[in-house]
Each structure stands twice: as C-alpha cells, then as structure tokens.
Enzyme design. Structure first.
Site: not given
Lengths: 160, 566
Positions: B50, B480, B112-113, B162
């Site tokens: 993502e 770096m 959940f999630q 949802k």
C-alpha cells in the site's frame, strides 16, 4: 508572555483533538483550555491560554487558522477584554475556623455551595491572580480538594 | 438517482476527472473493488504494497498537475499508507487517499482490521474525514478533492466504513463547494506587490530563491519571465528544481546542504532574497542566523503560516505564486522608471562576483580511471535523454547526485520525497509517473539500499507494462549515512554496510524485467542506451566508486558558507 486565544470551531467530532494535536505536535504550550457551545449549536468556542514570544504566538494563530474546521481565531491580547476563571474549593471548616472561612469567602465574593459538618465547598470566580490569592489564604486553613476551570474571555462592548 | 454507495464512489471519481487510481484490495473495500470491475474507464493499478500506491499516486498527480488517488483497505492497508501520506504532506502534493473501515456499528470495538486511521493521520493530512452517514458520502468526497487541490495543496484522507459504501443513497447533483471556514488567498495584496517591486528596483545583489510552490502553481513561465526581465540569478530548492531551466545562464543551481558553492555564497551575500513558494527549510538555511544575513526578504507563499515561520520576512505576500509573479511582471512592464538595460547594468558587478564563485568552485567530482563515478552516470543519463526524462529518486546520495547533476529544464520532471525523505519513494513514483506520461522516458535514480525498500513493485511495473528504467548507483552502502559516519563519526560504519545484497540483474530477470550491469566507465553509455531502447522495465546496476561522497556539503547546524568542498 501569556496569551488568551479564543477559537471558534465547527462543532464536529475530533475537532478538539485537531487543536490539541497541533499544540503537542508543534511543541506549543497549553496552560489551560475551555470548550463549550456558542449561540449557534454547530459552533463551539474554545478558549486557550498559552505562552510564548511574539513569533510563537504568531505561528500558533496562523496554524490554528490553517485547520479546516477553525472559523475564527482571536488573540485577546489585541483587544480590550474581560477574562474569568472559576474554582471549586473544598475547604476544612471546623468549629474554630468556620467563621474565619466565611469571612475570607465574603472578602473574595465567593459563594458557599455545599455545607457539611467539617467542610464547605466554595465557588469563586475571577482572574487567575484573584483565584491564586484565595487559594493562598485558604491553604493554611486546610484545602481538601480543588478543581479549576481554564480561563474564558470575551471582548468588551464598543464604548461609543 | 438511487444507487449503492460504492457506485456513487466510482461516479464521484469520474466526476472529478480521475482516470487512474492506485490501490490494494481487502475485506473492507470489496464492494468498491466489485464496482471498479464494472467501470472500464477507470484504470486501477494493483500495487504490491500500500505504501507504493500512495507514492505512485503522488507522482502521478505531480506529473499531471492533478489530484492523485489511492485506495486501500482498513487496518494494515490504512497504516501502510501513512509514510506516503506524510511524504505528500511535507511536499504539498494534492492527493486523496481512500481507506476502508469496519462497519460503523463496530467502530471503537477493536474489530478485526480496525484502526483509527483518521486519528493516526491527523497530523500528516491537510484534512481528513470519517464518513459516518451514507448521505454524507458524496459531499465529503467532493470536498476532499476540493481541499486537496486548492490553496496549499496536500493529501486528504477519507475513511469509508463498509456499511456506508454498501448502503443505498441518492446521488446528489454537483453544486459549488461552499466551505465556511476555508477560503485560501489567491490574489496578492496590491500594496505588498508595489512594495516588493520598489525594493526589487533598488536591489544591487538580488537572488530569486524558488521552491516547489512555483511548480504546484504552474508558475514556472512567470518566474522565468521575471528572472530574465530583471536579470536576477535563480537558485532552487530540491522541490523547486525544474521551476527554472537548470541550463540557463541565470541558474545557480540548488542551494542548501548539498547546494552549489555559488548558490550558497550568493544567498549569503545578497542584499535582496526573493523567496517564491519556498519554506526556509533547515536543509536550505543551515544555521538560521547566518542565512542571508545582509538581505531584505520578500516571501511569496499561499500559506500564511509558512511566512516568518523560520526566518523573519520583510515583505510578505500571501498569494498563489503565479498570481503574484504575474502582478509583479505587470508592474515592471507598466513602470516607466524600469528598463531592462538599467537592471542589467545595476546587477553587472553582482553577476561578475557570482561568475567568480562559479569558476572558483564549480560543481564537480574527481575522475578516477577504471571506476564509475555516480555523478558521471547521472550526467550520462542527462546527455542520453536530452535532459527530457522524468526523473524520480530514492533518498540519500542518489537523490542529491540526481539533483545536482541532472539539470532539469522543465517543471514536473523531477519527483522526489523532499520534506520527509522517504527511501523507497522513487520506484513506485516512477510507476505513477509512467502511468501519467506513457510516452515519456521515466528513470528512477536509486541507491542499492533504498531500491530494496519497495523492490516488490517490479511486479507492478511488469503487470502494467511500465517501461520504467531504474538506475541503481550501487556502492554496497547506505551511502549518505556512511558519508556522515566518515565525516563526523571517525569512520565508524555502524550498520551502513549492506553485506548481503541481491544480484540485481538476476532479480530483475526473475520478475521478467531486463537486468543490466556496468562495472567500468566505458560500459555506462552502452548500458544506458540499451535500457532506453528496451520496451520493458529495466534495472541497471551501476557498480560505483564505493566511498564517493556528495559535495559540497554544509554540516548540519553550520552556516551555509561553511561548506565542505570536493
């Protein structure tokens, strides 16, 4: 320097955390905070007392303005205004001191809002320094508990 | 018209002119994905992580000058977007990120999630929303796009439970967006413009200091017009590169920590600094009290909070950069006191001084026979692409070498994570840029460390036939940080050696891409040529001189005149 900033906000969930998050995230100070509805029910007024030099206060005002839910920001230092805080103090009041406590309350124009055999609950409003003064006087008598609001402020009406 | 929330979502995207979105599906957004399947006009690019979706949307938006869009699921899908969102926020990139959320009745139940993504992203978004009522869905999406693209642009997140996207709603007709609390200032105050112009008229040693705001505002042309009219040298921030032609004689390159010697000297000695769409970041100013100490400062910025944040400004102009520059150009065109010739004469000594600095310490590097210098690779990339490629970078030495040696002549051709400094930005950004400009050459200039942070996107590049070229400047170090350790930590290379590294050629081939390697200077040109010819995704592995440093360098906390030079 101490500044009292009044912020009009859209009354939406999470708005308060946008303001406090801004302060913690950018390392600005909040000395006190008070929020409540205004005449318009979808607008809240948040009064916060903060301190910092001129550059910091300028940034605070600008950053507050930048929040999408903020309607108006007023730095009270730029206006003639009235400022108040309130404290509720439960002070020991036993046989020997009851009269003395009442005298002090009277001098500070406080109100007794709860009485029990051994204590009073006193309500006082005023400036931060006035509240500090009554607390200092009461302390030797015996303060059991104290609750204070943050400061709130309003600009004075036009004189002409 | 009655329709499902998910359908309204897609309709909203079409209404906003969205053509490509970057995303990754999950339980909370299945309804949206189901709807996307029925919308052939919208291309969905399936990334492999993502974070990549957000970087790709960032670069897509930057190339097109539009709002980039990413779509992810709830919970981990949402948290994976945070780095990308923060990067876009630091760089003021217009973007809308849609996250799925558990059904409203479950919010707050540790479902959940479930994650409070609105709370998590509050400090890194311009604004964010949790849509709690189905009827708010469409107005919120419209407002989100409006916020993302207007004023100082930035990322806006919309959290979609949802049940909201599953509900039946009435699709409201579009109407002009009215927001009581949000009215960005686009037009400059005429009094401030006049003050600024009069100050410019008198300046003997002026410098234009240009940031990403010029690119965001499509003001590169107006800026170039002003610089040429008044004969003022131009220095650019990392985000401002391309805002003025890098090969123009008036360009003095990038300023700041890895800026050119002459840009930093010019700023330190100028009597007028004209900041346009730049924010006086610490990497630009170095020690703040030694920054432009002799200069009056004019600052044009659309965000009032940028003005006088780090450096006291004498003449602030709150405005869109293009509007302000246009007003300034018009002022000079109409002013009888002003003549181009006189301006040229007035700045003659100043240009001579800058020229001296330029010849004293030009931007350069020491050549070594048989060893590939990273700067040489970047120069070759510039040469063989005619300076016209879209360049993305990762973060670290690769980013600085790209900024220093690929002289950008056009805006929207350089995508880098400037403010946040995200390793792993460049490759997904290159995919996003290529989706926005399918016919252009897109090159990710990368390090061997940072490319591994989003290397899984090779699959995405292949799936969508993105002929992106990756140029890895491979020194087998986190270069770096190693450079800082060399200079300031007694060469104690704590965990900056990448002892185990993949064979990048084989890795590319494993994904069906082309892998090429150059180990000698003579192989650099043929490798680049072959890569440019290929229609496929190409990974070029340039094995460079291991301990090459980025110079000039202003050590952190020092004045910009205290540069370490080659």
């Amino acid at each position: 320097m101490k500044h009292t900033i009044s912020v009009l906000l859209q009354n939406k969930p999470g708005v308060l955390s946008r303001v406090t998050g801004l302060f913690s995230g950018r390392g600005f100070n909040i000395d006190s905070l008070a929020v409540a509805e205004t005449l318009e029910k979808d607008v809240s007024c948040l009064t916060l007392v903060t301190h910092g030099d001129e550059a910091i206060i300028e940034q605070i005002t600008k950053q507050l303005h930048k929040l999408i839910d903020v309607i108006k920001v007023t730095d009270m230092a730029e206006h003639d205004h009235v400022e108040r805080e309130m404290a509720l103090i439960r002070v020991k009041a036993e046989a020997g001191t009851r009269a003395e406590v009442l005298r002090v309350i009277d001098i500070f124009r406080g109100k007794v809002v709860d009485v029990s055999p051994k204590s009073y609950v006193v309500e006082v409003t005023g400036s931060k320094t006035k509240l500090q003064a009554i607390i200092d006087i009461m302390r030797p008598i015996g303060i059991q508990e104290i609750v204070r609001t943050g400061g709130i402020a309003i600009t004075r009406g036009k004189k002409f | 018209m009655k329709m499902k929330g998910a359908q309204a979502f897609v309709k909203c995207l079409e209404e906003q002119g969205v053509e490509v979105i970057f995303g990754f599906p999950g339980g909370a957004v299945i309804d949206l994905y189901d709807e996307l399947l029925r919308t052939p006009k919208l291309t969905h690019v399936l990334v492999r992580h993502e974070q990549a979706a957000v970087h790709a949307a960032d670069a897509y938006g930057r190339v097109k000058g539009e709002v980039g869009v990413a779509l992810v699921t709830s919970g981990p899908g949402a948290t994976n977007t945070v780095t990308g969102i923060a990067s876009a926020y630091c760089d003021s990139i217009p973007m809308v990120v849609f996250t799925g959320q558990v059904p409203t009745m479950l919010i707050g139940n540790d479902a959940f999630q479930e994650v409070d993504i609105v709370g998590i992203t509050r400090p890194v978004t311009k604004h964010n929303y949790l849509v709690k009522k189905p009827e708010d869905l469409v107005p919120t999406i419209r407002e989100a796009f409006h916020l993302a693209r207007s004023g100082r642009p930035g990322p806006v997140l919309v959290d979609l439970p949802k049940d909201v996207i599953g509900a039946m709603i009435n699709f409201p007709d579009p109407e002009p967006i009215r927001m009581r609390t949000y009215k960005p200032t686009y037009e400059p105050h005429p009094g401030q413009i006049e003050k600024a112009c009069k100050t410019m008229l008198k300046a003997k040693r002026p410098v234009l200091y240009v940031g990403g705001g010029v690119i965001n505002a499509n003001a590169a042309d107006s800026l170039t017009e002003l610089a040429k009219k008044l004969d003022i040298p131009v220095t650019m921030t990392l985000m401002g590169l391309g805002g003025f032609p890098g090969t123009d004689p008036l360009s003095i390159g990038m300023l700041g920590m890895h800026g050119t010697y002459y840009a930093n000297m010019a700023v330190a000695n100028c009597d007028l600094l004209i900041a346009v769409g730049a924010r006086f970041d610490d990497r630009v100013t170095g020690r703040i009290d030694a920054f432009a100490p002799h200069a009056k400062i004019i600052h044009i910025d659309i965000d009032p909070s940028s003005i006088s944040k780090n450096v006291r400004v004498d003449i602030p102009i709150v405005s869109d950069c293009r509007h302000a520059l246009t007003a300034i150009n018009v002022w000079f065109d109409q002013n009888k006191e002003f003549s181009k010739k006189a301006a040229k004469e007035q700045h003659k000594a100043w240009h001579k001084q800058i020229k001296e600095w330029k010849s004293k310490h030009p931007l350069g590097y020491v050549e070594e026979s048989g060893v590939i210098k990273p700067q040489f690779v970047v120069q070759k990339l510039h040469e063989l692409t005619g300076g016209n490629a879209i360049i993305t970078t990762e973060v670290g030495q690769n980013q600085m070498w790209a900024a220093q040696f690929y002289q950008f002549n056009k805006p929207r051709h350089f995508m880098t994570s400037g403010g946040l400094g995200v390793m792993g930005y460049g490759f997904p950004a290159a995919i996003g840029a290529q989706m926005a400009a399918p016919d252009q050459i897109v090159i990710d200039i990368a390090g061997d460390g940072s490319i591994q942070m989003n290397i899984q996107e090779l699959a995405t590049a292949r799936q969508y036939k993105c002929p992106v070229k990756i140029a890895i400047l491979n020194n087998n170090y986190l270069g770096m940080v190693r450079q800082w350790q060399e200079l300031f930590y007694d060469k104690k290379y704590a965990h900056t050696t990448l002892d185990v590294a993949p064979d990048f050629v084989k890795l590319a081939e494993a994904y069906g891409a082309v892998g090429l390697r150059a180990t000698k200077p003579s192989e650099v040109e043929p490798v680049i040529k072959e890569a440019l010819k290929a229609k496929n995704t190409v990974m070029m592995d340039f094995v460079i001189s291991r301990e090459e440093g980025v110079y000039p360098m202003v050590p952190a906390g020092k004045a910009t005149t205290e540069m370490l030079l080659v």
